[in-house]
Design a protein around this motif. Structure first.
Motif, PDB file in Angstrom:
ATOM      1  N   ARG A  22       1.098  -1.116  -0.018  1.00  0.00           N
ATOM      2  CA  ARG A  22       0.126   0.068  -0.054  1.00  0.00           C
ATOM      3  C   ARG A  22       0.809   1.454   0.233  1.00  0.00           C
ATOM      4  O   ARG A  22       0.322   2.133  -0.692  1.00  0.00           O
ATOM      5  CB  ARG A  22      -0.940   0.064   1.220  1.00  0.00           C
ATOM      6  N   ASN A  23       1.789   0.994   0.718  1.00  0.00           N
ATOM      7  CA  ASN A  23       2.950   2.471   0.848  1.00  0.00           C
ATOM      8  C   ASN A  23       3.616   2.566  -0.410  1.00  0.00           C
ATOM      9  O   ASN A  23       3.790   3.869  -1.010  1.00  0.00           O
ATOM     10  CB  ASN A  23       3.888   2.318   2.067  1.00  0.00           C
ATOM     11  N   ARG A  26       1.206   4.113  -2.785  1.00  0.00           N
ATOM     12  CA  ARG A  26       1.183   5.828  -2.494  1.00  0.00           C
ATOM     13  C   ARG A  26       2.271   6.277  -2.889  1.00  0.00           C
ATOM     14  O   ARG A  26       2.280   7.572  -3.544  1.00  0.00           O
ATOM     15  CB  ARG A  26       0.840   5.828  -0.910  1.00  0.00           C
ATOM     16  N   ALA A  30       2.676   9.276  -5.823  1.00  0.00           N
ATOM     17  CA  ALA A  30       3.264  10.649  -5.525  1.00  0.00           C
ATOM     18  C   ALA A  30       4.335  11.016  -6.500  1.00  0.00           C
ATOM     19  O   ALA A  30       4.309  12.214  -6.973  1.00  0.00           O
ATOM     20  CB  ALA A  30       3.601  10.755  -3.875  1.00  0.00           C
ATOM     21  N   TRP A 113      11.845  12.381   6.539  1.00  0.00           N
ATOM     22  CA  TRP A 113      11.377  10.885   6.454  1.00  0.00           C
ATOM     23  C   TRP A 113      12.119   9.892   7.525  1.00  0.00           C
ATOM     24  O   TRP A 113      11.712   8.837   8.003  1.00  0.00           O
ATOM     25  CB  TRP A 113      11.794  10.353   5.099  1.00  0.00           C
TER      26      TRP A 113
ATOM     27  N   GLU B  98      -1.819  12.595   2.933  1.00  0.00           N
ATOM     28  CA  GLU B  98      -2.343  11.159   2.719  1.00  0.00           C
ATOM     29  C   GLU B  98      -0.965  10.359   2.395  1.00  0.00           C
ATOM     30  O   GLU B  98      -0.906   9.106   2.952  1.00  0.00           O
ATOM     31  CB  GLU B  98      -3.065  11.086   1.671  1.00  0.00           C
ATOM     32  N   LEU B  99       0.236  10.816   1.818  1.00  0.00           N
ATOM     33  CA  LEU B  99       1.327  10.133   1.689  1.00  0.00           C
ATOM     34  C   LEU B  99       2.057   9.787   2.932  1.00  0.00           C
ATOM     35  O   LEU B  99       2.387   8.881   3.113  1.00  0.00           O
ATOM     36  CB  LEU B  99       2.302  10.871   0.632  1.00  0.00           C
ATOM     37  N   PHE B 100       2.208  10.875   3.740  1.00  0.00           N
ATOM     38  CA  PHE B 100       2.931  10.725   4.780  1.00  0.00           C
ATOM     39  C   PHE B 100       2.183   9.808   5.902  1.00  0.00           C
ATOM     40  O   PHE B 100       2.539   8.792   6.421  1.00  0.00           O
ATOM     41  CB  PHE B 100       3.224  11.941   5.775  1.00  0.00           C
ATOM     42  N   SER B 102       0.170   7.460   5.342  1.00  0.00           N
ATOM     43  CA  SER B 102       0.066   5.772   4.873  1.00  0.00           C
ATOM     44  C   SER B 102       1.196   5.330   5.526  1.00  0.00           C
ATOM     45  O   SER B 102       1.265   3.857   5.377  1.00  0.00           O
ATOM     46  CB  SER B 102       0.164   6.077   3.348  1.00  0.00           C
TER      47      SER B 102
END
Lengths: 257, 288
Positions: A22-23, A26, A30, A113, B98-100, B102
């Motif tokens: 899922r990540n 995403r 992006a 991150w 939404e990206l972070f 997830s």
């Protein structure tokens, strides 16, 4: 706003830390959006296919001309052209990944991150992995679009794997050595010489040894089977790629810390 | 939730320690302000607790896990908003969130609700590159909150915000603390610290110089006395302040009672110190 239970409770702890697929989906979405919204990068994913189509028609024309003028039949080397086309996506997709990494560094996102569950290394691995996967797929498809040389799926998959590793190589090289996109373009010019590495298969020993550290050379060896067995060429191509990537990752880490 | 004991850290090639034996703890449901001048060691302590900086000595733990062993599970319990908000400029506010989000496990807040609460609902689908500093700061806070962290690290969360938005941010932080989160707030904004924090610590040259509730500190560093403020005799003139009256025996102090009976009474002020004054007193430096 209603009362909320903080994360990290028993329920949260029992879930997997990262739903990997899922990540990745995403992150891929992006990255595609960011590429599409950047006028410099938006066309990069299509360049390998464009090049393959141009070569599909240009190589036979050029071959005919050279045969008439010099007695040299370029089409006899179509497998070499096929090897170069298989490597194209790795280079171009790696450029795109590198430019996105430069943006990340400028915007401070790569540091952020580091405080997420993905971590810096996880995020970098995921991003480069996605671009490498795209380069692998694009390499196989571009080789089919070229339509020249002898189709050999086994060899093509091997050469595409070496090409895919080049996405990580180019991405890390840009991010490790360029301060911004302008410097990135200069770095790319310096890397342009790697395009010639596959031609080293035409050289005799000991000159050919100079090309051994470069994975691009081994991709050509794998496709042509001229000087090495395909298994050796594949292992050497992936092995040299891994060494380059490890060294560049170390350099990149030093740069962002 | 957060436990720091005998924490020391020296940057490579630095001669002096950046953090020199710091002790504090932050309980669940508590908002803890970490105050001090630039270079005092606030960011270093925060980076250590976030698991971004190794090589320290002493204890620095979140939920019982040492920060030097921070992994994905450790970081999933933590939410962080840095002083300088960093986002993908080409993505919209919503896409960034939404990206972070997830990458965090467990239940999450609805981004629409938080965007609405912080006045970003209309800008949610605009690229972050078009956001003002204040909008990025609010988005920064939403990103830190959206996965419902047990521990929140907020660095200057009200910087660049107008008073109304700053108040909303403080309210949200207090709500999360009330829901059980431990909040570690680093700031130069003494008013924000006073309004939002249960306890504050003043860090000076890598050491904690004072740590208590804002009210207790203001009493400790202020005078136990009051002054009476009265209207000025002339129009638009400055108000008049009486002499100081000690709190001890104030009810029986005839002079003070006489002061209260004089015309033009505006109010009675305690002579507590403000956090600004305590900052100045402890650090010897004015706030930037």
């Amino acid at each position: 706003m209603e009362s909320r239970e903080p994360a990290g409770t028993d329920q949260a702890r029992t879930e997997p830390i990262v739903g990997v697929s899922r990540n990745l989906a995403r992150l891929a979405a992006a990255d595609i959006r960011m590429l599409a919204r950047d006028p410099l990068l938006a066309f990069i994913p299509f360049i390998p296919f464009l090049a393959a189509f141009v070569l599909r028609f240009a190589v036979p024309l050029l071959s005919g001309f050279l045969e008439r003028a010099l007695g040299f039949r370029l089409l006899d080397w179509a497998d070499l052209v096929r090897a170069v086309v298989l490597l194209f996506p790795g280079m171009f997709y790696g450029m795109a990944a590198g430019f996105l990494l430069l943006d990340d560094r400028d915007d401070g996102v790569s540091a952020y991150w580091g405080v997420t569950p993905a971590g810096r290394a996880g995020y970098l691995g995921a991003r480069l992995g996605l671009f490498s996967a795209a380069a692998f797929l694009a390499g196989v498809l571009a080789a089919r679009a070229l339509g020249l040389g002898r189709p050999d799926l086994g060899r093509e998959l091997g050469a595409a794997a070496i090409g895919a590793a080049q996405a990580a190589f180019f991405g890390l090289f840009l991010a490790a050595f360029a301060a911004d996109k302008v410097e990135g373009l200069s770095v790319l010019k310096a890397l342009g010489g790697l395009d010639l590495a596959p031609l080293a298969v035409l050289l005799a020993l000991p000159l050919r040894i100079a090309a051994w550290p470069f994975p691009q050379y081994w991709a050509a060896e794998l496709m042509l089977g001229r000087n090495s067995r395909s298994g050796i060429a594949l292992v050497a191509g992936l092995g040299t790629s891994a060494l380059w990537i490890a060294a560049l990752y170390g350099k990149y880490r030093k740069r962002i810390e | 939730m957060i436990e720091v004991k005998g924490l020391r850290f020296t940057y490579p090639r630095a001669k002096a320690e950046a953090v020199r034996g710091v002790d504090f703890s932050v309980a669940a449901g508590e908002v803890f302000g970490f105050l001090g001048p630039s270079g005092a060691g606030k960011s270093t302590t925060q980076r250590i607790l976030l698991g971004s900086l190794g090589g320290y000595s002493g204890r620095a733990a979140v939920s019982g896990i040492e920060a030097s062993r921070a992994d994905g599970a450790y970081r999933s319990r933590v939410g962080a908003a840095f002083e300088f908000p960093c986002f993908y400029q080409k993505l919209t506010g919503r896409e960034n969130l939404e990206l972070f989000a997830s990458f965090y496990p467990g239940p999450k807040d609805d981004p629409r609700e938080l965007l609405e609460r912080l006045g970003l609902a209309e800008a949610a689908d605009r690229r972050v590159a078009e956001y003002s500093k204040g909008m990025k700061m609010r988005l920064n806070l939403i990103r830190a909150l959206i996965h419902r962290p047990r521990v929140l690290f907020l660095d200057e969360p009200t910087s660049g915000l107008d008073p109304a938005n700053a108040r909303t941010v403080r309210d949200l932080v207090r709500e999360r603390a009330a829901a059980g989160a431990a909040v570690f707030l680093t700031t130069h904004d003494m008013a924000a610290a006073d309004a939002a924090c249960d306890r504050v610590a003043f860090l000076v040259d890598g050491r904690i110089a004072a740590c208590d509730s804002p009210a207790a500190l203001k009493r400790r560093y202020g005078k136990r006395a009051v002054v009476v403020e009265r209207e000025a005799p002339e129009r638009d003139g400055p108000s008049l302040l009486s002499p100081e009256y000690p709190l001890d025996g104030l009810a029986e102090d005839e002079a003070f009672r006489a002061e209260l009976r004089k015309p033009g009474l505006l109010g009675v002020r305690t002579l507590d110190s403000s956090l600004d004054q305590i900052f100045l007193q402890l650090t010897g430096r004015e706030l930037a």
